[in-house]
Write a protein that holds these residues in place. Structure first.
Motif, PDB file in Angstrom:
ATOM      1  N   THR A 257      30.122   3.975  45.849  1.00 25.39           N
ATOM      2  CA  THR A 257      31.277   3.797  44.972  1.00 25.39           C
ATOM      3  C   THR A 257      31.981   5.129  44.764  1.00 25.39           C
ATOM      4  O   THR A 257      33.211   5.211  44.795  1.00 25.39           O
ATOM      5  CB  THR A 257      30.849   3.216  43.618  1.00 25.39           C
ATOM      6  OG1 THR A 257      30.135   1.997  43.827  1.00 25.39           O
ATOM      7  CG2 THR A 257      32.054   2.939  42.733  1.00 25.39           C
ATOM      8  N   LEU A 258      31.209   6.197  44.545  1.00 21.45           N
ATOM      9  CA  LEU A 258      31.778   7.530  44.370  1.00 21.45           C
ATOM     10  C   LEU A 258      32.522   7.974  45.627  1.00 21.45           C
ATOM     11  O   LEU A 258      33.615   8.536  45.556  1.00 21.45           O
ATOM     12  CB  LEU A 258      30.673   8.528  44.031  1.00 21.45           C
ATOM     13  CG  LEU A 258      31.110  10.001  43.898  1.00 21.45           C
ATOM     14  CD1 LEU A 258      32.165  10.149  42.806  1.00 21.45           C
ATOM     15  CD2 LEU A 258      29.897  10.879  43.603  1.00 21.45           C
ATOM     16  N   LEU A 259      31.940   7.698  46.786  1.00 16.65           N
ATOM     17  CA  LEU A 259      32.596   8.060  48.038  1.00 16.65           C
ATOM     18  C   LEU A 259      33.916   7.309  48.208  1.00 16.65           C
ATOM     19  O   LEU A 259      34.892   7.864  48.730  1.00 16.65           O
ATOM     20  CB  LEU A 259      31.666   7.762  49.222  1.00 16.65           C
ATOM     21  CG  LEU A 259      30.457   8.696  49.375  1.00 16.65           C
ATOM     22  CD1 LEU A 259      29.556   8.209  50.509  1.00 16.65           C
ATOM     23  CD2 LEU A 259      30.919  10.129  49.640  1.00 16.65           C
ATOM     24  N   CYS A 260      33.963   6.058  47.772  1.00 17.13           N
ATOM     25  CA  CYS A 260      35.204   5.288  47.843  1.00 17.13           C
ATOM     26  C   CYS A 260      36.271   5.912  46.940  1.00 17.13           C
ATOM     27  O   CYS A 260      37.453   5.958  47.295  1.00 17.13           O
ATOM     28  CB  CYS A 260      34.954   3.837  47.437  1.00 17.13           C
ATOM     29  SG  CYS A 260      34.117   2.867  48.712  1.00 17.13           S
ATOM     30  N   THR A 261      35.862   6.397  45.757  1.00 18.04           N
ATOM     31  CA  THR A 261      36.802   7.059  44.862  1.00 18.04           C
ATOM     32  C   THR A 261      37.331   8.337  45.496  1.00 18.04           C
ATOM     33  O   THR A 261      38.543   8.610  45.464  1.00 18.04           O
ATOM     34  CB  THR A 261      36.126   7.382  43.521  1.00 18.04           C
ATOM     35  OG1 THR A 261      35.641   6.171  42.928  1.00 18.04           O
ATOM     36  CG2 THR A 261      37.107   8.044  42.564  1.00 18.04           C
ATOM     37  N   LEU A 262      36.437   9.132  46.085  1.00 16.20           N
ATOM     38  CA  LEU A 262      36.866  10.358  46.769  1.00 16.20           C
ATOM     39  C   LEU A 262      37.789  10.038  47.938  1.00 16.20           C
ATOM     40  O   LEU A 262      38.769  10.746  48.188  1.00 16.20           O
ATOM     41  CB  LEU A 262      35.632  11.129  47.267  1.00 16.20           C
ATOM     42  CG  LEU A 262      34.713  11.704  46.182  1.00 16.20           C
ATOM     43  CD1 LEU A 262      33.467  12.324  46.813  1.00 16.20           C
ATOM     44  CD2 LEU A 262      35.447  12.744  45.347  1.00 16.20           C
TER      45      LEU A 262
END
Length: 276
Positions: A257-262
């Motif tokens: 999820t964090l990677l998608c935000t980045l």
């Protein structure tokens, strides 16, 4: 006219968000994480720089655009607290420690919405149930109201220039997926029936088109446009950080999820870089 056509894309994205809310699988958090990244990117890389360029005058040492940025953040914070929108998110993702009434999760909450007075809390009176449903309706109407502002933002941004309009449109269209999802989910979470939820979803989908059409009726001065873009930047930042990101991470606090935000932030950086 371009703004209205783009707002029609927001209309479709809102409906898609509502459709996914009824049929979502276990990957929704990835989409919301990416949408939040887009919103953060457009605030940091486009809205604030453009607002500062068009409204640089200072009040007590602070640019007016940044004062409006803070005002936009605080305004949506006050509105959300007033109508208890976050209560819906908390009920949807709360652990079972809140008692039996949450033990079956949001889906069960929605399924028994038509007999909410008996199934939700075992002792809730009809008037209590109606008030509870009213909270959901008020929260959903607040989302519809800010969708009108989304459309207005698209129209105002296109008046500022095609580049600004394009990046704002990308952020708004991505954000409207979450809007449609939340409008349907919140309405159902508070015990309203499917017909009401779909009616509010339709209103939320039409709202950006309405907002964009309003901007065709008049031109906005450069200074006022800068103030508005600053206000809308604060508005978007609040939604991204206090609403969309927590919703994305609550059910699945994962690195993906964090990677998608980045990825969303990086994508917006590339879009603005190529458009400039």
């Amino acid at each position: 006219m371009t703004a209205v056509l783009v707002a029609a894309g927001a209309f479709l994205m809102t409906l898609i968000g509502g459709w996914v809310a009824q049929r979502t699988g276990d990957r929704r958090h990835l989409v919301l994480g990416f949408a939040a990244g887009l919103m953060l990117g457009v605030v940091a890389f486009d809205l604030l720089p453009e607002a500062l360029h068009q409204a640089p005058e200072e009040v007590h040492g602070v640019p007016q655009a940044l004062l409006m940025f803070a005002a936009g953040f605080l305004a949506i914070h006050i509105v959300e607290r007033a109508v208890a929108i976050h209560r819906g998110h908390e009920e949807e993702y709360a652990e079972h420690s809140h008692g039996h009434r949450h033990s079956h999760g949001a889906a069960a909450e929605q399924d028994r919405g038509h007999h909410h007075g008996h199934g939700h809390n075992h002792g809730r009176s009809r008037s209590d149930a109606e008030r509870h449903q009213g909270v959901g309706l008020t929260a959903a109407m607040a989302l519809v109201g800010h969708s009108v502002m989304d459309g207005f933002a698209i129209g105002a941004a296109f008046q500022a220039g095609t580049t600004v309009g394009t990046v704002v449109a990308i952020a708004v269209v991505a954000h409207d997926f979450a809007d449609g999802f939340n409008t349907y989910t919140i309405t159902r979470l508070y015990g309203n029936n499917k017909r009401r939820a779909l009616a509010l979803l339709a209103a939320d989908a039409l709202a950006p088109v309405t907002g964009a059409a309003i901007t065709l009726l008049f031109s906005i001065s450069e200074h006022l446009l800068g103030l508005y873009l600053g206000f809308f930047a604060g508005f978007l930042l609040y939604l991204a950080t206090s609403d969309i990101l927590p919703e994305a991470h609550s059910p699945h606090p994962s690195r993906t999820t964090l990677l998608c935000t980045l990825a969303g932030v990086g994508f917006m950086w590339l879009v603005i870089g190529f458009a400039s």
